[in-house]
Design a protein around this motif. Structure first.
Motif, short mmCIF file in Angstrom:
data_model
loop_
_atom_site.label_atom_id
_atom_site.label_comp_id
_atom_site.label_asym_id
_atom_site.label_seq_id
_atom_site.Cartn_x
_atom_site.Cartn_y
_atom_site.Cartn_z
N LEU A 262 0.83 -1.21 0.00
CA LEU A 262 0.00 0.00 0.00
C LEU A 262 0.86 1.26 0.00
O LEU A 262 0.42 2.31 -0.47
CB LEU A 262 -0.93 0.00 1.21
CG LEU A 262 -1.93 -1.17 1.26
CD1 LEU A 262 -2.70 -1.14 2.58
CD2 LEU A 262 -2.91 -1.10 0.08
N ILE A 263 2.05 1.17 0.57
CA ILE A 263 2.98 2.29 0.58
C ILE A 263 4.37 1.75 0.28
O ILE A 263 4.62 0.53 0.37
CB ILE A 263 2.99 3.03 1.95
CG1 ILE A 263 3.39 2.08 3.09
CG2 ILE A 263 1.62 3.68 2.22
CD1 ILE A 263 3.52 2.76 4.44
N GLN A 264 5.28 2.64 -0.09
CA GLN A 264 6.65 2.24 -0.40
C GLN A 264 7.62 2.61 0.71
O GLN A 264 8.64 1.94 0.89
CB GLN A 264 7.09 2.90 -1.71
CG GLN A 264 6.23 2.55 -2.90
CD GLN A 264 6.17 1.05 -3.16
OE1 GLN A 264 7.20 0.38 -3.17
NE2 GLN A 264 4.97 0.53 -3.38
N GLU A 265 7.31 3.69 1.44
CA GLU A 265 8.17 4.17 2.52
C GLU A 265 7.36 4.30 3.80
O GLU A 265 6.16 4.65 3.76
CB GLU A 265 8.78 5.53 2.16
CG GLU A 265 9.58 5.55 0.87
CD GLU A 265 10.90 4.81 1.00
OE1 GLU A 265 11.35 4.60 2.16
OE2 GLU A 265 11.47 4.43 -0.04
N LEU A 266 7.98 4.04 4.95
CA LEU A 266 7.28 4.13 6.23
C LEU A 266 6.65 5.50 6.44
O LEU A 266 5.57 5.61 7.02
CB LEU A 266 8.25 3.82 7.38
CG LEU A 266 8.69 2.36 7.52
CD1 LEU A 266 9.74 2.24 8.63
CD2 LEU A 266 7.50 1.46 7.82
N SER A 267 7.33 6.55 5.97
CA SER A 267 6.84 7.91 6.19
C SER A 267 5.48 8.15 5.52
O SER A 267 4.74 9.04 5.92
CB SER A 267 7.85 8.93 5.67
OG SER A 267 8.09 8.73 4.28
N ARG A 272 -1.70 8.29 5.17
CA ARG A 272 -2.67 7.27 4.78
C ARG A 272 -3.21 6.63 6.06
O ARG A 272 -3.01 5.45 6.33
CB ARG A 272 -2.01 6.23 3.87
CG ARG A 272 -3.00 5.29 3.20
CD ARG A 272 -2.29 4.20 2.40
NE ARG A 272 -3.25 3.25 1.90
CZ ARG A 272 -3.54 3.08 0.62
NH1 ARG A 272 -2.94 3.80 -0.30
NH2 ARG A 272 -4.44 2.18 0.25
N GLN A 273 -3.90 7.42 6.86
CA GLN A 273 -4.35 6.96 8.16
C GLN A 273 -5.57 6.05 8.09
O GLN A 273 -5.80 5.22 8.98
CB GLN A 273 -4.66 8.15 9.06
CG GLN A 273 -3.44 8.95 9.47
CD GLN A 273 -3.77 10.02 10.50
OE1 GLN A 273 -4.90 10.16 10.94
NE2 GLN A 273 -2.77 10.77 10.90
N HIS A 274 -6.38 6.20 7.04
CA HIS A 274 -7.62 5.43 6.95
C HIS A 274 -7.35 3.97 6.61
O HIS A 274 -8.12 3.08 7.00
CB HIS A 274 -8.53 6.08 5.91
CG HIS A 274 -9.89 5.45 5.81
ND1 HIS A 274 -10.70 5.27 6.91
CD2 HIS A 274 -10.57 4.94 4.74
CE1 HIS A 274 -11.84 4.70 6.51
NE2 HIS A 274 -11.77 4.48 5.21
N THR A 275 -6.30 3.72 5.85
CA THR A 275 -5.96 2.35 5.47
C THR A 275 -4.46 2.14 5.57
O THR A 275 -3.70 3.08 5.31
CB THR A 275 -6.41 2.03 4.02
OG1 THR A 275 -5.81 2.98 3.12
CG2 THR A 275 -7.92 2.09 3.90
#
Length: 398
Positions: A262-267, A272-275
């Motif tokens: 869903l994301i590439q970097e932890l930051s 993207r708080q909803h998912t």
């Protein structure tokens, strides 16, 4: 002193399931907000009262929780076989952003009734008395929801005797079908994005956890309560008053989001708080719900606690309930194992406010798990209708 006027936008304030939010008709929004962008976000933020450094949303319609900081846009559907398009925005409370990455399952129960109320459903689709079957296109995630809305004398029947734990008063039942709720991705892969029913999720500085990562209803990370040091019967204060625990959950969620692609970097997780959602499960146990209601272990299959927007939810998100029902139907997932394992077409789980039953139809096809639908019942009610007023500065947002 800079003086500004306010604009009025027709709106309906509705409860759907255990959430509530502001509903807009697309055509009623200012022209610049009829497309995605800064003006639309600014209207949602100002209408709900965000960002609020005090965390109370005093100057807006939000009620300072993830369950009540929500906005919806409805329009007649241009998609064949559908009645209404439904777009959902989760409004951050103390930060200036709106998350459009997922659906709200609770407010899904209000979409059909609100669409009838707003005149978005063709008259021949609404019986004078009976059930109106409303086909909804969930635009955030590209899925179909079917709402079965009770109608009396040509109007939505809102009052009734259907009781929903987490809602104070009974209302009319709205049955929902979430069709093909699993997100199989552009490559046609599994609803389990790693290809595994259970993964080992390593989070530096926090620990290593068994996890079921699933895209169904909403991307969700399921963990075992015991590995986190919980029983699975916790109420909100036990988690939400523990800032260190919330930080650990957010770290786990961020690493899980990376594993799910869903994301590439932890930051990126902060925006993207909803998912994805994060939840923990345990076998059925007796406990006392937040209302004081006694929950007997004999009446449930398992207990589940879920976090939304960084806090333990007071009941259960509708989309997370879809994920629970789907995962429970898949033998070997953490949810299925917590419920006792084996084949299951439905589960009743305990949450902080009480219990909820959700069903799912799942099967294996060519070695891949597929789910055709998930089913549950909620209720909905119009709380207020009229106009939202926001300063006209929102029209200058960039």
């Amino acid at each position: 002193m800079s003086l500004t006027s306010q604009i009025r936008i027709p709106a309906t304030y509705m409860r759907g399931g255990t959430s509530k939010g502001v509903f807009f008709k697309l055509q009623d929004l200012p022209e610049t907000a009829q497309q995605a962008g800064a003006v639309r976000d600014a209207i949602f933020l100002r209408a709900l009262g965000s960002p609020d450094p005090y965390g109370k949303q005093i100057d807006g319609m939000g009620n300072a929780s993830s369950s009540t900081s929500k906005g919806v846009i409805l329009s007649q559907s241009t998609r064949p076989g559908h009645d209404v398009d439904y777009l959902f925005g989760q409004v951050a409370i103390d930060q200036p952003f709106v998350d459009w990455s997922g659906n709200c399952g609770n407010l899904s129960a209000a979409v059909g009734p609100c669409a009838v109320h707003m005149g978005l459903i063709e008259a021949h689709r609404i019986p004078h008395n009976g059930i109106a079957t409303i086909r909804i296109w969930q635009a955030n995630i590209g899925k179909t929801i079917v709402a079965h809305v009770p109608i009396s004398d040509g109007q939505v029947q809102e009052t009734g005797d259907f009781e929903l734990d987490g809602v104070s008063f009974p209302a009319a039942e709205v049955a929902l079908e979430f069709l093909d709720p699993a997100d199989e991705g552009d490559d046609g892969g599994s609803m389990f994005p790693t290809g595994n029913l259970v993964d080992r999720l390593d989070v530096p500085g926090v620990g290593s956890f068994a996890a079921t990562l699933i895209n169904a209803g909403i991307p969700t990370i399921f963990l075992n309560a015991k590995e986190l040091g919980y029983t699975g019967c916790e109420l909100q204060d036990a988690v939400n008053n523990d800032s260190e625990a919330l930080q650990r959950f957010e770290a786990i969620r961020a690493h899980g989001a990376i594993r799910m692609g869903l994301i590439q970097e932890l930051s990126e997780a902060a925006k993207r708080q909803h998912t994805p959602k994060i939840a923990f499960v345990a076998p059925a146990q007796s406990y006392t719900a937040s209302s004081g209601k006694a929950i007997d272990s004999q009446d449930i299959d398992l207990v589940v606690r879920a976090l939304s927007m960084g806090k333990l939810h007071h009941a259960m998100m509708g989309t997370a309930a879809v994920a629970i029902g789907t995962a429970a139907a898949v033998e070997g997932s953490l949810v299925n194992l917590a419920a006792g394992g084996g084949e299951r077409s439905a589960v009743r789980f305990g949450h902080p406010s009480g219990t909820l039953r959700v069903g799912a139809e799942a099967r294996q096809v060519d070695g891949q798990w597929q789910v055709t639908k998930a089913l549950m019942s909620r209720s909905a009610r119009i709380l207020m209708e009229g106009w939202i007023r926001v300063p006209d500065q929102v029209l200058q947002a960039k």
